[in-house]
Design a protein around this motif. Structure first.
Motif, short mmCIF file in Angstrom:
data_model
loop_
_atom_site.label_atom_id
_atom_site.label_comp_id
_atom_site.label_asym_id
_atom_site.label_seq_id
_atom_site.Cartn_x
_atom_site.Cartn_y
_atom_site.Cartn_z
N UNK A 197 -57.56 -1.99 45.45
CA UNK A 197 -56.99 -0.92 44.63
C UNK A 197 -56.30 0.12 45.50
N UNK A 198 -55.36 0.86 44.92
CA UNK A 198 -54.79 1.98 45.67
C UNK A 198 -55.85 3.05 45.89
N UNK A 199 -55.65 3.97 46.83
CA UNK A 199 -56.60 5.06 47.02
C UNK A 199 -56.85 5.81 45.70
N UNK A 200 -58.01 6.40 45.59
CA UNK A 200 -58.39 7.02 44.32
C UNK A 200 -57.39 8.08 43.87
N UNK A 201 -56.83 8.85 44.82
CA UNK A 201 -55.88 9.89 44.43
C UNK A 201 -54.52 9.32 44.03
N UNK A 202 -54.31 8.01 44.24
CA UNK A 202 -53.07 7.36 43.81
C UNK A 202 -53.29 6.40 42.65
#
Length: 341
Positions: A197-202
């Protein structure tokens, strides 16, 4: 003789017989990678200055015209001089460093027909992203095999792997299913792969469709649990395609997730038991097409044999999923490479 490779201003030393990709990942410099065997082409880059030895790069993955144009497979190429390279994956960024660790077998459990769960205890935590994989080295040989991590990123001291028996397999029939026992030590290299997954903020929290074939379920469990922990109301639909009911496993875990998260659905699909009245039958990609009239704005995650993955890509596109939102992890047959999931 050692040389250096530079990408995006980051300079990394490469040993005399060290693949460029291995050097970058061990230095914690991100570079696109997936199979790490030369068969998928994910790590293809352009050498803009300097020279490399292409070694065993397959001609169908890296053509003569591409070599002449300066392209190379980072997982195969060795440096013949200092080089400057460019990747298609954007600017270099930090990643979890590739490491070699000695793990101890904590648990071996038969969980389905010809399928075992391995739990490997580590002497220290291994940083990784859910969905990535590790390589195990078969003792006394140079054979390495790749297995996806079931874990979420915070489960970093005991790694869980799902292993399917491959007749004649050097890692499975001749080792893991033949005599590997609790307490033995295993050489582990990881993390590897771009299936995460993309980083949580993205992460925008949009709906997810996940389709796994056989032990392709393994990384999807970590991905689903990670996505749901970020947003408990997120819509996550997980299909598990197997030949028969005897191949299903972790049904209790799937039921727990469905009870805990209202947006989560788990759908087993049997391809070789058309008369089964308990589960859906056919192929998971067809079931997705029946269930989802539009996947616009969704992300798709596919892990398993190449034919299933190819069918999944087509199914996702038919339901208007953006190609950039389709993520895949192909299982590479051991006969075609030095390692396989």
């Amino acid at each position: 003789m050692s040389f250096t490779a530079t990408v995006g201003g980051r300079e990394v030393a490469c040993g005399p017989d060290q693949p460029m990709l291995d050097a970058f990942l061990r230095a914690g410099v991100w570079m696109p990678n997936s199979c790490n065997q030369g068969t998928c082409g994910t790590c293809k880059l352009r050498v803009v200055d300097g020279a490399v030895d292409h070694r065993d790069s397959p001609a169908d993955t890296l053509t003569e015209d591409e070599r002449a144009a300066g392209l190379a497979l980072a997982c195969q190429a060795r440096l013949r001089s200092n080089v400057v390279v460019e990747t298609s994956g954007g600017a270099a960024r930090a990643t979890h460093p590739l490491r070699d660790l000695t793990a101890t077998v904590r648990e071996i459990q038969d969980i389905a027909r010809d399928t075992r769960r391995l739990r490997l205890g580590l002497p220290e935590p291994l940083a990784f992203n859910a969905g990535q994989y590790v390589e195990l080295t078969v003792p006394g040989t140079g054979v390495r095999r790749q297995y996806s991590l079931v874990n979420t990123a915070d489960e970093d001291k005991v790694l869980e792997l799902h292993v399917r028996l491959v007749p004649g397999g050097a890692a499975t029939e001749q080792w893991i299913f033949a005599g590997l026992s609790v307490g033995e030590q295993v050489q582990v290299t990881g993390p590897l792969g771009d299936f995460f997954l993309p980083p949580e903020d993205e992460d925008d929290g949009d709906p997810m469709a996940l389709i796994g074939g056989g032990t392709g379920l393994a990384p999807l469990i970590g991905l689903a649990r990670t996505a749901l922990s970020r947003d408990p109301s997120r819509k996550v639909v997980l299909y598990h395609g197997v030949r028969g009911a005897a191949d299903l496993y972790d049904l209790d875990l799937m039921a727990e997730l469905a009870d805990s998260y209202p947006g989560f659905s788990f759908l087993p699909v049997l391809s070789h038991e058309p008369g089964n009245s308990t589960y859906r039958t056919g192929f998971p990609t067809d079931q997705f097409l029946e269930d989802v009239p539009s996947a616009r704005g969704w992300s798709g995650w596919l892990c398993g044999p190449p034919p299933m993955v190819d069918a999944g890509v087509k199914a996702f596109k038919r339901r208007r999923m953006a190609p950039r939102m389709i993520h895949r992890e192909n299982f590479t047959p051991a006969a075609a490479a030095t390692s396989s999931p």
